[in-house]
Design a protein around this motif. Structure first.
Motif, PDB file in Angstrom:
ATOM      1  N   LEU A  42       1.081  -1.113  -0.110  1.00 47.51           N
ATOM      2  CA  LEU A  42       0.013   0.079  -0.036  1.00 47.51           C
ATOM      3  C   LEU A  42       0.735   1.420   0.078  1.00 47.51           C
ATOM      4  O   LEU A  42       0.654   2.237  -0.596  1.00 47.51           O
ATOM      5  N   GLY A  43       2.068   1.101   0.814  1.00 49.18           N
ATOM      6  CA  GLY A  43       2.865   2.274   0.817  1.00 49.18           C
ATOM      7  C   GLY A  43       3.552   2.695  -0.438  1.00 49.18           C
ATOM      8  O   GLY A  43       3.642   3.859  -0.979  1.00 49.18           O
ATOM      9  N   ASN A  51       3.573  10.364  -6.741  1.00 46.62           N
ATOM     10  CA  ASN A  51       4.889  10.667  -7.295  1.00 46.62           C
ATOM     11  C   ASN A  51       5.060  10.469  -8.664  1.00 46.62           C
ATOM     12  O   ASN A  51       5.912  10.903  -9.530  1.00 46.62           O
ATOM     13  N   GLY A  52       4.126   9.486  -9.207  1.00 45.56           N
ATOM     14  CA  GLY A  52       4.277   9.116 -10.637  1.00 45.56           C
ATOM     15  C   GLY A  52       5.796   8.434 -10.840  1.00 45.56           C
ATOM     16  O   GLY A  52       6.393   8.589 -11.745  1.00 45.56           O
ATOM     17  N   GLY A  53       6.104   7.712 -10.010  1.00 43.78           N
ATOM     18  CA  GLY A  53       7.398   6.865  -9.865  1.00 43.78           C
ATOM     19  C   GLY A  53       7.483   5.858 -11.272  1.00 43.78           C
ATOM     20  O   GLY A  53       6.913   5.773 -11.910  1.00 43.78           O
ATOM     21  N   PRO A  54       8.824   5.549 -11.267  1.00 43.50           N
ATOM     22  CA  PRO A  54       9.186   4.860 -12.270  1.00 43.50           C
ATOM     23  C   PRO A  54       8.640   3.268 -12.260  1.00 43.50           C
ATOM     24  O   PRO A  54       7.945   3.010 -11.419  1.00 43.50           O
ATOM     25  N   LEU A  55       8.725   2.601 -13.493  1.00 46.26           N
ATOM     26  CA  LEU A  55       8.115   1.220 -13.656  1.00 46.26           C
ATOM     27  C   LEU A  55       8.568   0.316 -12.495  1.00 46.26           C
ATOM     28  O   LEU A  55       7.792  -0.695 -12.256  1.00 46.26           O
ATOM     29  N   VAL A  56       9.910   0.524 -12.024  1.00 44.83           N
ATOM     30  CA  VAL A  56      10.327  -0.162 -10.859  1.00 44.83           C
ATOM     31  C   VAL A  56       9.652  -0.210  -9.776  1.00 44.83           C
ATOM     32  O   VAL A  56       9.116  -1.287  -9.019  1.00 44.83           O
ATOM     33  N   LEU A  57       8.605   0.845  -9.327  1.00 41.58           N
ATOM     34  CA  LEU A  57       7.860   0.775  -8.225  1.00 41.58           C
ATOM     35  C   LEU A  57       6.621   0.057  -8.485  1.00 41.58           C
ATOM     36  O   LEU A  57       6.148  -0.599  -7.543  1.00 41.58           O
ATOM     37  N   GLY A  58       6.242   0.079  -9.831  1.00 40.45           N
ATOM     38  CA  GLY A  58       5.004  -0.894 -10.328  1.00 40.45           C
ATOM     39  C   GLY A  58       5.543  -2.314 -10.152  1.00 40.45           C
ATOM     40  O   GLY A  58       4.698  -3.205  -9.400  1.00 40.45           O
ATOM     41  N   GLY A  59       6.634  -2.604 -10.423  1.00 41.69           N
ATOM     42  CA  GLY A  59       6.967  -4.054 -10.157  1.00 41.69           C
ATOM     43  C   GLY A  59       7.183  -4.379  -8.662  1.00 41.69           C
ATOM     44  O   GLY A  59       7.043  -5.608  -8.211  1.00 41.69           O
ATOM     45  N   ILE A  60       7.846  -3.426  -7.822  1.00 41.76           N
ATOM     46  CA  ILE A  60       7.749  -3.746  -6.503  1.00 41.76           C
ATOM     47  C   ILE A  60       6.594  -3.983  -5.994  1.00 41.76           C
ATOM     48  O   ILE A  60       6.202  -4.808  -5.053  1.00 41.76           O
ATOM     49  N   LEU A  65       2.303  -7.362  -3.391  1.00 40.34           N
ATOM     50  CA  LEU A  65       1.029  -7.945  -3.553  1.00 40.34           C
ATOM     51  C   LEU A  65       1.031  -9.528  -3.731  1.00 40.34           C
ATOM     52  O   LEU A  65       0.166 -10.298  -3.071  1.00 40.34           O
ATOM     53  N   VAL A  66       1.938 -10.018  -4.637  1.00 42.01           N
ATOM     54  CA  VAL A  66       1.818 -11.444  -4.872  1.00 42.01           C
ATOM     55  C   VAL A  66       2.372 -12.154  -3.743  1.00 42.01           C
ATOM     56  O   VAL A  66       1.931 -13.458  -3.125  1.00 42.01           O
ATOM     57  N   GLY A  67       3.420 -11.622  -3.065  1.00 43.72           N
ATOM     58  CA  GLY A  67       3.799 -12.064  -1.713  1.00 43.72           C
ATOM     59  C   GLY A  67       2.954 -12.142  -0.399  1.00 43.72           C
ATOM     60  O   GLY A  67       2.904 -12.968   0.139  1.00 43.72           O
ATOM     61  N   ALA A  68       2.481 -11.097  -0.424  1.00 43.14           N
ATOM     62  CA  ALA A  68       1.280 -10.947   0.610  1.00 43.14           C
ATOM     63  C   ALA A  68       0.009 -12.027   0.489  1.00 43.14           C
ATOM     64  O   ALA A  68      -0.492 -12.804   1.173  1.00 43.14           O
ATOM     65  N   GLY A  69      -0.172 -12.370  -0.941  1.00 38.10           N
ATOM     66  CA  GLY A  69      -1.281 -13.111  -1.045  1.00 38.10           C
ATOM     67  C   GLY A  69      -0.503 -14.631  -0.672  1.00 38.10           C
ATOM     68  O   GLY A  69      -1.343 -15.608  -0.081  1.00 38.10           O
TER      69      GLY A  69
END
Length: 81
Positions: A42-43, A51-60, A65-69
């Protein structure tokens, strides 16, 4: 990008809610891992959206989320009698 971050935010809230319900229903320390993973996701999603961060933040965010599941499934199998 905004639709993807909204979906990730919604999925993070869902996983967080399910993990908290699991903690209440079957109290065990192992539930802290999926709760922490969902909060981190969520953070990262919040930072990505504002902040419109880079694509790396989307991968993280996706990895968290996969790890939480996966951790919620493991916690269910460990704590459920």
């Amino acid at each position: 990008m905004r639709h993807a971050s909204f979906g990730a935010w919604l999925l993070g809230l869902l996983l967080l809610g399910l993990s908290v319900v699991g903690l209440i229903r079957w109290p065990h320390w192992v539930w802290t891992a999926p709760i922490a993973c969902a909060l981190l996701a969520l953070g990262v999603t919040y930072r990505l959206r504002h902040n419109g961060g880079p694509l790396v933040l989307g991968g993280i965010a996706l990895a968290l989320l996969v790890g939480a599941g996966a951790l919620a499934q493991i916690a269910t199998s460990v704590s459920h009698p």
